[in-house]
Design a protein around this motif. Sequence first.
Motif, PDB file in Angstrom:
ATOM      1  N   LYS A 131       0.821  -1.202   0.000  1.00  0.00           N
ATOM      2  CA  LYS A 131       0.000   0.000   0.000  1.00  0.00           C
ATOM      3  C   LYS A 131       0.858   1.256   0.000  1.00  0.00           C
ATOM      4  CE  LYS A 131      -0.670   0.264   5.039  1.00  0.00           C
ATOM      5  NZ  LYS A 131      -1.663   0.329   6.102  1.00  0.00           N
ATOM      6  N   LYS A 132       2.169   1.094   0.240  1.00  0.00           N
ATOM      7  CA  LYS A 132       3.099   2.218   0.171  1.00  0.00           C
ATOM      8  C   LYS A 132       4.166   1.907  -0.872  1.00  0.00           C
ATOM      9  CE  LYS A 132       2.396   3.886   4.878  1.00  0.00           C
ATOM     10  NZ  LYS A 132       3.051   4.343   6.102  1.00  0.00           N
ATOM     11  N   PRO A 133       4.811   2.942  -1.439  1.00  0.00           N
ATOM     12  CA  PRO A 133       5.793   2.711  -2.501  1.00  0.00           C
ATOM     13  C   PRO A 133       6.901   1.762  -2.071  1.00  0.00           C
ATOM     14  CG  PRO A 133       5.270   5.043  -2.320  1.00  0.00           C
ATOM     15  CD  PRO A 133       4.612   4.375  -1.154  1.00  0.00           C
ATOM     16  N   LEU A 134       7.416   1.001  -3.037  1.00  0.00           N
ATOM     17  CA  LEU A 134       8.506   0.079  -2.777  1.00  0.00           C
ATOM     18  C   LEU A 134       9.792   0.860  -2.564  1.00  0.00           C
ATOM     19  CD1 LEU A 134       6.282  -1.658  -4.163  1.00  0.00           C
ATOM     20  CD2 LEU A 134       8.111  -3.047  -5.130  1.00  0.00           C
ATOM     21  N   GLY A 135      10.604   0.389  -1.635  1.00  0.00           N
ATOM     22  CA  GLY A 135      11.868   1.051  -1.344  1.00  0.00           C
ATOM     23  C   GLY A 135      13.048   0.282  -1.892  1.00  0.00           C
ATOM     24  N   ASN A 136      14.204   0.948  -1.986  1.00  0.00           N
ATOM     25  CA  ASN A 136      15.448   0.329  -2.452  1.00  0.00           C
ATOM     26  C   ASN A 136      15.243  -0.433  -3.754  1.00  0.00           C
ATOM     27  OD1 ASN A 136      16.815   1.222  -0.092  1.00  0.00           O
ATOM     28  ND2 ASN A 136      15.970  -0.528   1.034  1.00  0.00           N
ATOM     29  N   LEU A 137      14.465   0.148  -4.663  1.00  0.00           N
ATOM     30  CA  LEU A 137      14.151  -0.519  -5.921  1.00  0.00           C
ATOM     31  C   LEU A 137      15.384  -0.501  -6.826  1.00  0.00           C
ATOM     32  CD1 LEU A 137      11.587  -1.844  -7.066  1.00  0.00           C
ATOM     33  CD2 LEU A 137      11.133   0.275  -8.269  1.00  0.00           C
TER      34      LEU A 137
ATOM     35  N   VAL B 296      13.820  -7.906 -10.363  1.00  0.00           N
ATOM     36  CA  VAL B 296      14.199  -6.669  -9.687  1.00  0.00           C
ATOM     37  C   VAL B 296      14.051  -6.863  -8.188  1.00  0.00           C
ATOM     38  CG1 VAL B 296      11.852  -5.729  -9.901  1.00  0.00           C
ATOM     39  CG2 VAL B 296      13.765  -4.169  -9.538  1.00  0.00           C
ATOM     40  N   LYS B 297      15.006  -6.385  -7.424  1.00  0.00           N
ATOM     41  CA  LYS B 297      14.969  -6.481  -5.965  1.00  0.00           C
ATOM     42  C   LYS B 297      14.348  -5.225  -5.389  1.00  0.00           C
ATOM     43  CE  LYS B 297      18.998  -9.524  -5.538  1.00  0.00           C
ATOM     44  NZ  LYS B 297      20.338  -9.707  -4.924  1.00  0.00           N
ATOM     45  N   PHE B 298      13.665  -5.389  -4.242  1.00  0.00           N
ATOM     46  CA  PHE B 298      13.008  -4.246  -3.612  1.00  0.00           C
ATOM     47  C   PHE B 298      12.871  -4.519  -2.116  1.00  0.00           C
ATOM     48  CE2 PHE B 298       9.653  -7.228  -4.761  1.00  0.00           C
ATOM     49  CZ  PHE B 298       8.890  -7.288  -3.596  1.00  0.00           C
ATOM     50  N   SER B 299      12.380  -3.548  -1.394  1.00  0.00           N
ATOM     51  CA  SER B 299      12.011  -3.732   0.016  1.00  0.00           C
ATOM     52  C   SER B 299      10.661  -3.067   0.240  1.00  0.00           C
ATOM     53  CB  SER B 299      13.065  -3.134   0.958  1.00  0.00           C
ATOM     54  OG  SER B 299      13.157  -1.733   0.788  1.00  0.00           O
ATOM     55  N   THR B 300       9.838  -3.659   1.121  1.00  0.00           N
ATOM     56  CA  THR B 300       8.535  -3.095   1.429  1.00  0.00           C
ATOM     57  C   THR B 300       8.689  -1.990   2.464  1.00  0.00           C
ATOM     58  OG1 THR B 300       8.052  -4.586   3.284  1.00  0.00           O
ATOM     59  CG2 THR B 300       7.555  -5.378   1.052  1.00  0.00           C
ATOM     60  N   HIS B 301       7.567  -1.307   2.782  1.00  0.00           N
ATOM     61  CA  HIS B 301       7.628  -0.241   3.789  1.00  0.00           C
ATOM     62  C   HIS B 301       7.894  -0.793   5.182  1.00  0.00           C
ATOM     63  CE1 HIS B 301       3.468  -1.620   4.186  1.00  0.00           C
ATOM     64  NE2 HIS B 301       3.443  -1.028   5.366  1.00  0.00           N
ATOM     65  N   LEU B 302       7.795  -2.147   5.334  1.00  0.00           N
ATOM     66  CA  LEU B 302       8.128  -2.791   6.600  1.00  0.00           C
ATOM     67  C   LEU B 302       9.550  -3.343   6.582  1.00  0.00           C
ATOM     68  CD1 LEU B 302       4.784  -4.721   7.213  1.00  0.00           C
ATOM     69  CD2 LEU B 302       5.504  -2.549   8.221  1.00  0.00           C
TER      70      LEU B 302
ATOM     71  N   LEU C  50      -1.862 -10.080   0.623  1.00  0.00           N
ATOM     72  CA  LEU C  50      -0.464  -9.777   0.319  1.00  0.00           C
ATOM     73  C   LEU C  50      -0.324  -8.736  -0.787  1.00  0.00           C
ATOM     74  CD1 LEU C  50       0.899 -13.449   0.262  1.00  0.00           C
ATOM     75  CD2 LEU C  50       1.045 -11.819   2.155  1.00  0.00           C
ATOM     76  N   HIS C  51      -1.245  -8.758  -1.758  1.00  0.00           N
ATOM     77  CA  HIS C  51      -1.097  -7.903  -2.937  1.00  0.00           C
ATOM     78  C   HIS C  51      -2.476  -7.699  -3.554  1.00  0.00           C
ATOM     79  CE1 HIS C  51      -0.347  -6.834  -7.088  1.00  0.00           C
ATOM     80  NE2 HIS C  51      -0.604  -8.062  -7.528  1.00  0.00           N
ATOM     81  N   THR C  52      -2.747  -6.473  -4.025  1.00  0.00           N
ATOM     82  CA  THR C  52      -4.053  -6.177  -4.597  1.00  0.00           C
ATOM     83  C   THR C  52      -3.903  -5.368  -5.882  1.00  0.00           C
ATOM     84  OG1 THR C  52      -4.393  -4.045  -3.499  1.00  0.00           O
ATOM     85  CG2 THR C  52      -5.068  -6.026  -2.280  1.00  0.00           C
ATOM     86  N   TRP C  53      -4.964  -5.400  -6.644  1.00  0.00           N
ATOM     87  CA  TRP C  53      -5.124  -4.480  -7.774  1.00  0.00           C
ATOM     88  C   TRP C  53      -5.032  -3.042  -7.242  1.00  0.00           C
ATOM     89  CZ3 TRP C  53     -10.456  -2.342  -8.623  1.00  0.00           C
ATOM     90  CH2 TRP C  53     -10.539  -1.524  -9.736  1.00  0.00           C
ATOM     91  N   LYS C  54      -4.334  -2.180  -7.964  1.00  0.00           N
ATOM     92  CA  LYS C  54      -4.151  -0.768  -7.634  1.00  0.00           C
ATOM     93  C   LYS C  54      -3.154  -0.502  -6.508  1.00  0.00           C
ATOM     94  CE  LYS C  54      -8.398   1.306  -9.429  1.00  0.00           C
ATOM     95  NZ  LYS C  54      -9.547   2.163  -9.135  1.00  0.00           N
ATOM     96  N   ASP C  55      -2.440  -1.545  -6.010  1.00  0.00           N
ATOM     97  CA  ASP C  55      -1.404  -1.241  -5.022  1.00  0.00           C
ATOM     98  C   ASP C  55      -0.117  -0.859  -5.757  1.00  0.00           C
ATOM     99  OD1 ASP C  55      -0.200  -3.569  -5.862  1.00  0.00           O
ATOM    100  OD2 ASP C  55      -0.571  -4.703  -4.034  1.00  0.00           O
ATOM    101  N   HIS C  56       0.976  -0.628  -5.010  1.00  0.00           N
ATOM    102  CA  HIS C  56       2.187  -0.107  -5.643  1.00  0.00           C
ATOM    103  C   HIS C  56       2.957  -1.174  -6.421  1.00  0.00           C
ATOM    104  CE1 HIS C  56       2.211   4.056  -4.204  1.00  0.00           C
ATOM    105  NE2 HIS C  56       1.615   3.593  -3.126  1.00  0.00           N
ATOM    106  N   LEU C  57       2.753  -2.456  -6.127  1.00  0.00           N
ATOM    107  CA  LEU C  57       3.348  -3.494  -6.960  1.00  0.00           C
ATOM    108  C   LEU C  57       2.633  -3.534  -8.311  1.00  0.00           C
ATOM    109  CD1 LEU C  57       5.306  -5.864  -7.311  1.00  0.00           C
ATOM    110  CD2 LEU C  57       3.566  -7.358  -6.299  1.00  0.00           C
TER     111      LEU C  57
END
Length: 631
Positions: free
Chosen positions: A3-9, A49-55, A176-183
């Motif tokens: 629900k928040k942008p992915l970090g360390n993309l 691609v590697k990323f980190s979540t807001h958690l 875990l993941h939804t339509w319209k989320d940041h993923l």
Amino acid sequence: MFKKPLGNLKTSAPLRNSERKKLKQRVSSSFSIQNEDSDVLVPEGILSVKFSTHLNELGVAYLAPEGNPLWFTIGKGSEDLIPTVYTLWKSPKLLPFLSTPKAVVPILVGGADLMIPGVVHHTSNLSQGQLVSVCKYERCDGIPTLSSPLAVGRMAVSSDQLVDGGKEKGKAVLVLHTWKDHLWGLGSKEEPPADVPIQTGANTAGSTEDTDESQDQPASVNSVTESLEDLSTNDRRSSGPKDHGNVQSSQNVTYTYTPDEVSTLLYKSLLQALATSLSNLQPSSFPITSTVFNTSHILPSRPNFPSLVLLPSAASGIVVDPREIDIDPREISIKSSSYKSLTAFLKSADKAGLITTKAPSKNSGSSDLFITSVNPKHLDVERHKPYVTLGEVEAKSAKKAKREEMAEKEREREKTGLDVQELWKPHGPSVGVFEAMGASLSNLYSLHEIRELIDAYITSQDLVNKYERAYINLDPTLLSCVSAKSQGKSKKGAEDNAQQEVEFMRRDELMIKIVDKMQSWYGVVAEGKEMVTKKGQIKPIDVTTKVRQGRKACTLITGFEPFHIDADEMSEDLRKVCAGATSVSPIPGRPAGSGMEVLVQGKQGKAVVDYLLGKGVPKKWIEAHDRAGKK
């Protein structure tokens, strides 16, 4: 989760052929699909691609050549592949699924999990922790429809807890993941495929006609609805009898209100408002324009479950559960009523004696009526039966969303904030106890570690009182520590008397006595840094608002140095945040080197506290005082 942008993309990189083959094998084995079918789901040119979540959870996403994310994993080195909604739109029956009403989908997209009462249908034999998709269930023109998967998650419970008579509260799916989320937003952001009509096979009337109807299901939608074969066919929200020959399932019928029925519901909404919000208004609140009166009082007072207040005339003569009749309360509007205009409705209410209206002056240029008074003691108001309103439900949902947002911010702040620990070192009378325990005299100990050492010593020396197990018998070592003369006591006889009188002590009291004889230290750990320890007792940061130089209010901050906060940096930050003058100086009345004081012009206590929280200082280590009084 997204629900928040992915970090360390990181920059995406194409998979080598060997890596792609391994990914295809994982997809084939994990989801029991043919190897040739996996070519569509793991296409040539797939990227990672590697990323980190807001958690701060690490993950890897696998992207199609055009950029749509197809798969992802969560956790460092995780082999647990999870399909995205883009993948499920290509292969809708890849995962077992649950359906939920249309109104629940925005809540899931907002980051919430799917609750058990929100499940309409589900695939059978689902186990806890199993990956599932979530689809939208809706009735359009009397025809039940199912959307493509709009969310992916794990079952929080098994499917036997979703059936009638089972557990009716708690979470059904951990999303875990939804339509319209940041993923989803990493891709083309395309809309899901169109909803398709389905045959539920529901047999609520005890007949077998539905079985024949299901055979006529259009072949063009089989790719989406084939997973309905093992569906739990009964609507879980139905709690009425199952075997009434004249019961009609509301799933197959769309009920609407006539204009006269909408007018009746609007009248009840006005009565509800008169009995609640309008009855508490002061006379000075009037006059109110008709537009404000409608939007602030009548519309929020519409019933959230209209069918429980007024059954549609289309359902008359049919035994039907009102709870199964799904009518959007927002459809109850002036335009849908027989009045057609707000002015006509309010004049009718005026004529009935519920309100008093006044026409606008000719020179005002406005067509809005004015409501000059209300009559909450009207006979119809007193006879009115209250109900759950749309405004109450929306306010409750908004309040819950705000609580969740604040809790999420607090969790993030705790995760990235400072870790403040109170520590103690053996000193003076406590040295003998730690020597007897075999513990190091140079180490610093937390309360938990001290308690474990004392408990182990009590057990090894068999010091628990046999007659009163809440008490500990004091051996010479413990007695010497707890009876030692404290600073300020000068008479030698007091120590001797204490040693003679004290033979046992409660465990928690013994703990306090021993800690009191130790030397206080503290440690502060900043994110990504080692703990810095110092001797002494750490105190909260003091934020005090007071009046100086006559009537000028200012906010003073002291005691921030132990929390790795620089005075000059904080002064400059607060100057920008508070848009006022700031200064740094030694604390008045204290010796040199006792610390600095930051002054901020004006009553800025809340802004300063928010700033300190943002710097990672735990809330318990901030004390705010307002001594400026009211102006």
